[in-house]
Design a protein around this motif. Sequence first.
Motif, short mmCIF file in Angstrom:
data_model
loop_
_atom_site.label_atom_id
_atom_site.label_comp_id
_atom_site.label_asym_id
_atom_site.label_seq_id
_atom_site.Cartn_x
_atom_site.Cartn_y
_atom_site.Cartn_z
N PHE A 1 120.47 16.91 110.68
CA PHE A 1 119.89 17.67 109.58
C PHE A 1 118.70 16.93 108.99
O PHE A 1 117.64 17.52 108.73
N THR A 2 118.86 15.62 108.79
CA THR A 2 117.77 14.81 108.24
C THR A 2 116.58 14.79 109.19
O THR A 2 115.42 14.88 108.76
N LEU A 3 116.84 14.68 110.48
CA LEU A 3 115.75 14.70 111.46
C LEU A 3 115.06 16.07 111.51
O LEU A 3 113.85 16.15 111.72
N PHE A 4 115.84 17.12 111.29
CA PHE A 4 115.24 18.46 111.19
C PHE A 4 114.26 18.50 110.02
O PHE A 4 113.15 19.06 110.13
N LEU A 5 114.64 17.89 108.89
CA LEU A 5 113.71 17.83 107.76
C LEU A 5 112.50 16.97 108.10
O LEU A 5 111.39 17.23 107.64
N GLY A 6 112.71 15.95 108.95
CA GLY A 6 111.60 15.10 109.39
C GLY A 6 110.58 15.87 110.20
O GLY A 6 109.37 15.75 109.98
N ILE A 7 111.05 16.68 111.15
CA ILE A 7 110.12 17.48 111.96
C ILE A 7 109.47 18.56 111.11
O ILE A 7 108.31 18.94 111.32
N THR A 8 110.20 19.04 110.10
CA THR A 8 109.62 20.02 109.16
C THR A 8 108.49 19.37 108.37
O THR A 8 107.44 20.00 108.15
N ALA A 9 108.69 18.12 107.97
CA ALA A 9 107.63 17.40 107.24
C ALA A 9 106.39 17.21 108.12
O ALA A 9 105.26 17.34 107.64
N ILE A 10 106.60 16.95 109.39
CA ILE A 10 105.47 16.79 110.32
C ILE A 10 104.71 18.11 110.48
O ILE A 10 103.47 18.13 110.44
N ARG A 11 105.45 19.20 110.65
CA ARG A 11 104.80 20.51 110.76
C ARG A 11 104.05 20.85 109.47
O ARG A 11 102.95 21.41 109.50
N LEU A 12 104.66 20.53 108.34
CA LEU A 12 104.02 20.76 107.05
C LEU A 12 102.71 19.99 106.95
O LEU A 12 101.69 20.52 106.50
N TRP A 13 102.74 18.73 107.39
CA TRP A 13 101.55 17.89 107.30
C TRP A 13 100.43 18.41 108.21
O TRP A 13 99.26 18.22 107.92
N ASN A 14 100.80 19.06 109.30
CA ASN A 14 99.80 19.61 110.22
C ASN A 14 99.24 20.95 109.77
O ASN A 14 98.23 21.42 110.30
N SER A 15 99.91 21.58 108.81
CA SER A 15 99.53 22.92 108.39
C SER A 15 98.22 22.93 107.60
O SER A 15 97.93 22.01 106.83
#
Length: 250
Positions: free
Chosen positions: A119-133
């Motif tokens: 779950f925490t790693l899912f939030l990590g990949i979400t943060a990466i996608r957010l940063w790329n947006s």
Amino acid sequence: MENTLGNVSAPSEERGFINRNALKYIVIVAMLIDHIAELFESSIDPTVYHIMRFIGRLTGPTMAFFLAEGAKYTRDIAKYQKRLAIFAAVSWLPFLIANPGPQKLISDPFNLIFQSVIFTLFLGITAIRLWNSRLYTKKDKIALTVLLCLISMIGDWPVMDVLAPLFMYIYRDDKKKRYIAVTLAYLPMMLMVLIMDGWHQAGVLMVPLIIIFCYNGKGGKKNAFNKWFFYIFYPAHLLILGIIKWVVLA
């Protein structure tokens, strides 16, 4: 990237002797050792317990490293994020059965909110996608990343496995900044836990040494077993250990 622990098509770098598959299985064994110690602490010699937990500290940061690697080289980061979301959902109940266990879940349903490291790693990949947006300003991205960190407090390896993969991704082309940023992501909480929980938390120091001096950047053999083993093993081993603990130590 087609696996949480890193089946990516990345350029190889001849700087070590361990490829990605080998490191992945080392991490899996370390995780199993760690969870056995955590769940059966009362039955294990204290020194052995701390040694087992020391070995287990390898897992969380290495998974964060491969998450950043995967985000860098994957052809479809949205698909990768979706897979992690499904994986986190599948792992949720086995994680709760293992720890805190059925009895505590019944006596205190509040424990149902807690989540695994996936779950925490899912939030990590979400943060990466957010940063790329391109849809958000930098201030918005920072604010939303802080929000993701707060949400991660119900997961395993909270905050650390959100910020560490994000920093490794952002500074992927600058090794100095990358290692400084990742150190800052892990150090505060690890120091706090080290004081509260014991010397085994220092095991996280193994991770940069292994990645810098042992990991060669190569993926290893590509096949379905290497791709899907961790997805199956993670919830399965938690479920089995949880049932054993429930039956044997109840």
